[in-house]
Design a protein around this motif. Structure first.
Motif, PDB file in Angstrom:
ATOM      1  N   THR A 143       0.873  -1.348  -0.118  1.00 48.18           N
ATOM      2  CA  THR A 143      -0.081   0.061   0.064  1.00 48.18           C
ATOM      3  C   THR A 143       0.742   1.101   0.038  1.00 48.18           C
ATOM      4  OG1 THR A 143      -0.128  -0.121   2.479  1.00 48.18           O
ATOM      5  CG2 THR A 143      -1.965  -1.139   1.187  1.00 48.18           C
ATOM      6  N   ASP A 164       4.145   4.907   7.126  1.00 47.50           N
ATOM      7  CA  ASP A 164       3.234   3.777   6.596  1.00 47.50           C
ATOM      8  C   ASP A 164       2.066   4.423   6.534  1.00 47.50           C
ATOM      9  OD1 ASP A 164       5.355   1.883   6.222  1.00 47.50           O
ATOM     10  OD2 ASP A 164       5.137   1.119   8.362  1.00 47.50           O
ATOM     11  N   ARG A 205      -1.454   0.914   8.944  1.00 45.99           N
ATOM     12  CA  ARG A 205      -0.415  -0.071   8.409  1.00 45.99           C
ATOM     13  C   ARG A 205       0.656  -0.250   8.853  1.00 45.99           C
ATOM     14  NH1 ARG A 205      -3.623  -3.611   6.757  1.00 45.99           N
ATOM     15  NH2 ARG A 205      -1.657  -4.540   5.582  1.00 45.99           N
ATOM     16  N   THR A 220       2.547  -3.662   8.923  1.00 44.37           N
ATOM     17  CA  THR A 220       2.950  -4.208   7.578  1.00 44.37           C
ATOM     18  C   THR A 220       2.310  -3.445   6.479  1.00 44.37           C
ATOM     19  OG1 THR A 220       2.812  -5.966   5.961  1.00 44.37           O
ATOM     20  CG2 THR A 220       1.066  -5.955   7.610  1.00 44.37           C
ATOM     21  N   PRO A 221       3.217  -3.143   5.525  1.00 45.07           N
ATOM     22  CA  PRO A 221       2.404  -2.089   4.447  1.00 45.07           C
ATOM     23  C   PRO A 221       1.750  -3.129   3.423  1.00 45.07           C
ATOM     24  CG  PRO A 221       4.778  -2.513   3.923  1.00 45.07           C
ATOM     25  CD  PRO A 221       4.663  -3.130   5.400  1.00 45.07           C
ATOM     26  N   VAL A 245      -1.103  -5.548   2.021  1.00 46.30           N
ATOM     27  CA  VAL A 245      -2.610  -6.100   2.269  1.00 46.30           C
ATOM     28  C   VAL A 245      -2.651  -7.613   1.638  1.00 46.30           C
ATOM     29  CG1 VAL A 245      -5.036  -5.757   1.977  1.00 46.30           C
ATOM     30  CG2 VAL A 245      -3.411  -3.792   2.682  1.00 46.30           C
TER      31      VAL A 245
END
Length: 449
Positions: A268, A277, A281, A284-285, A287
């Motif tokens: 993302t 970020d 998120r 973690t970036p 999805v």
């Protein structure tokens, strides 16, 4: 081509020899007739000159690939996709990879009449992907949503449906139905389908209303399978023979693009102003979502490859799968990386090297297929399968399973060598003969797989 480095820096070690070798190849090709009209002696002279130039490329990239990549990506601040990367390299380092003019000439030729300039792209991309600095950055760039998907996202969020040429995407009760709809050609893969599939996968992953993805083939209009669903006939060999399957735009984009996004998710990105970020998120970036594949008819080649990255595979009792790439002469994407882990080395060799076809009802097929249903019961079985994968705990556990089974560095190392070996294979004399015979037969018999 100008055989000199643009004046942003002093020429690095090995550049002068590479540029001179590349110039000699270009001059030789310009003096000779097209590939099909050359004598054996002329073909040998071209091969020798190309080998010399490629040896210089390998030595140059072994020493300077990180410098080259940083220059092309402005110190890894620009997230260039592979197509953009080789285009930038052609402009910044003329002779390192083929120019746009050279590629434009190649695109107008059948595979048998090409010079094989894409092999130089394979040399370059192998070096980039092998680098522990440049390689992860390129893989990360390929996980970001495409511009086309970003443009279509508002429409999909609003309407829940996008009809593309090769793929239909529809959101139904939290399930993204990704339907392959090239009914006239048995969902045989070409550049159009790869682009449409990456767009559809991006949209499915970016839509917060989607919890599970479903891959299925649509109803065929092909005369031999009219009115029946078919999953995929794999790569379009007629398109390969005519020169329409590219190394960068098809073979590598497919693996590093939508298939890798199915495994790892879509990136993302970060806030362009703060560099942080996206909100919410921080952990973690990426999805990601679970994927179900439903196989009607057959999953050949690239179709079978997709099953290897899905979390649940359902097949009709009369369906089969195969990976005939060795018979065709090419490499079946990342199947050689994934298949042995799932079925074991012996069966993997039988399928890839021996061309063994696995029917859904065979005991060995259950290593790849989770569930078999009668054709009339497929819809109900699909509903049950997607329901089982709908949950937050599923997401967390699939992430850890994928991390353990397919570490990013191992995947990158495989794709690095694949970039070179597949570039060599698509120009192999045996491949050109085989796909040429297939294309001629397909024209006579309406293309039965």
């Amino acid at each position: 081509m100008t055989a000199s480095l643009p004046p942003r820096e002093a020429a690095p070690t090995g550049w002068t020899a590479l540029a001179e070798a590349a110039r000699r190849v270009e001059e030789l090709l310009a003096a000779l007739p097209e590939p099909g009209a050359r004598t054996p002696q002329q073909r040998a002279a071209v091969a020798a000159a190309q080998d010399t130039a490629r040896s210089h490329r390998v030595r140059f990239l072994d020493e300077h690939v990180d410098t080259v990549y940083d220059r092309l990506t402005e110190g890894r601040t620009a997230n260039l996709r592979i197509g953009e990367l080789v285009e930038a390299a052609a402009k910044e380092y003329p002779g390192l990879v083929p120019s746009e003019d050279q590629l434009a000439v190649e695109r107008g030729r059948p595979q048998a009449a090409k010079e094989g300039h894409e092999i130089d792209q394979g040399v370059f991309l192998r070096a980039v992907l092998r680098s522990s600095t440049a390689g992860p950055h390129l893989v990360d760039a390929m996980l970001r949503p495409t511009a086309r998907a970003r443009d279509l996202l508002p429409e999909f969020l609003r309407d829940g449906v996008v009809q593309l040429e090769a793929v239909r995407l529809e959101r139904v009760d939290g399930v993204a139905h990704v339907t392959l709809c090239r009914g006239d050609r048995l969902n045989a893969e070409d550049g159009r389908q790869v682009d449409d599939m990456e767009t559809a996968v991006d949209l499915a992953l970016l839509d917060p209303g989607v919890r599970v993805g479903l891959l299925r083939g649509g109803v065929m209009t092909h005369p031999r399978y009219q009115g029946r669903r078919v999953f995929s006939a794999g790569i379009n060999l007629k398109e390969l023979s005519s020169g329409g399957i590219s190394l960068v735009g098809f073979l590598l984009r497919r693996e590093l693009g939508y298939i890798n996004k199915m495994v790892r998710g879509v990136h993302t990105g970060t806030d362009p102003d703060t560099g942080s970020d996206a909100p919410g998120r921080w952990h973690t970036p990426l999805v990601e979502k679970p994927w179900v594949a439903a196989v009607d008819g057959f999953a050949i080649g690239g179709g079978a490859q997709l099953l290897l990255v899905c979390d649940h595979v359902l097949a009709a009792s009369d369906a089969y799968l195969s990976l005939p790439a060795a018979q065709e002469g090419i490499i079946p994407g990342a199947a050689n990386f994934r298949l042995g882990r799932q079925v074991g080395p012996r069966l993997s060799r039988q399928v890839v090297l021996g061309g063994r076809r696995l029917w859904a009802t065979e005991p060995e097929a259950r290593l790849l297929i989770d569930e078999v249903a009668e054709p009339r019961d497929m819809d109900a079985a699909i509903d049950r399968a997607v329901s089982r994968l709908d949950g937050d705990a599923v997401l967390a556990n699939r992430r850890m399973l994928n991390l353990a089974e397919e570490p990013p560095d191992a995947f990158r190392a495989y794709l690095a060598e694949f970039a070179l070996q597949q570039s060599l294979r698509i120009y192999g004399e045996d491949v050109i003969r085989k796909v040429g015979r297939f294309a001629a037969g397909a024209a006579r018999t309406a293309g039965a797989p």
